[in-house]
Scaffold this motif. Structure first.
Motif: not given
Length: 254
Positions: A213-217, A233-235
């Motif tokens: 969740m921190r690094i993925a586009d 990540p937010e979606q």
């Protein structure tokens, strides 16, 4: 950079990957997540040429990879690490990495038999590349050490270096942070960002959700071989289907 269309892999009546379509853009960190048995590693095996797809298209920079051998795909610029990297335990770190650049050399059996100038030039390039990748992953100080004497975190970095020695443009990382502590995980995250900063596209499988969740586009979620969600990540974190199938309410609210 990588376009997957209707990718399917069946083993008898079981569809390990079922009609998956997705696109990965260049110079991004793309993540594939899902519960055990979701088809993640099979997906990587198909892209890297370890097995042929039953159906579908795997297009890398406009060229279909389906049915190509792993070494041909590596020469096109796709490298891959494994959950457990098999290294030559009784050889040095540097000697293990020299192997990685061999696919970019031209010497053959005859060159070995006569110890040709081309062989010597290739060996020099491979050694230089091995040293370069060791420096890139921050392990120049252990090049002389035997693999048997390295830590789990160092082996993870060596696996990165081995992939980088092939001069890739796309690297598939299979659980790159598996078995390392939080501080070491942060160091590997920094290394992944460094790879992207140097023009390498990354696609990774990982179970450490806080890391993803921190690094993925972009995140792709697989479940029982099927893609059930795709997005930022937010979606993905707020997708009810993902919460029910994989994340759970506690992880989603974290």
């Amino acid at each position: 950079m990588l376009s997957i269309r209707n990718l399917t892999k069946r083993f008898g009546g079981l569809a390990a990957v079922n009609d998956v379509s997705v696109e990965f853009g260049a110079n991004q960190i793309n993540a594939i997540i899902g519960p055990n048995g979701a088809g993640k590693t099979t997906f990587f095996n198909l892209v890297a040429g370890a097995m042929p797809p039953t159906e579908g298209v795997i297009e890398y920079k406009g060229q279909d990879l389906a049915g190509k051998s792993p070494d041909s795909i590596a020469r096109l610029g796709v490298a891959r690490t494994f959950q457990t990297t098999m290294l030559f335990e009784e050889s040095t770190v540097l000697d293990n990495l020299i192997v990685g650049h061999r696919l970019r050399t031209e010497s053959r059996l005859w060159d070995v038999l006569i110890n040709s100038k081309r062989l010597k030039a290739d060996e020099k390039r491979c050694r230089e590349k091995a040293a370069e990748t060791l420096e890139f992953v921050g392990l120049s100080h252990i090049g002389h050490r035997y693999i048997a004497d390295t830590s789990q975190e160092e082996r993870k970095r060596i696996a990165f270096a081995l992939a980088l020695a092939t001069d890739p443009e796309l690297v598939l990382l299979d659980e790159p942070a598996g078995g390392v502590n939080p501080e070491e995980t942060d160091g590997l995250v920094d290394l992944i960002h460094k790879m992207v900063d140097h023009g390498i596209t990354v696609c990774l499988i990982e179970h450490k959700m806080d890391m993803i969740m921190r690094i993925a586009d972009k995140i792709i979620v697989l479940d029982h071989g099927e893609k059930i969600s795709e997005g930022t990540p937010e979606q993905v974190k707020n997708d009810p289907v993902v919460i029910e199938a994989y994340l759970g309410k506690e992880d989603a609210e974290a």
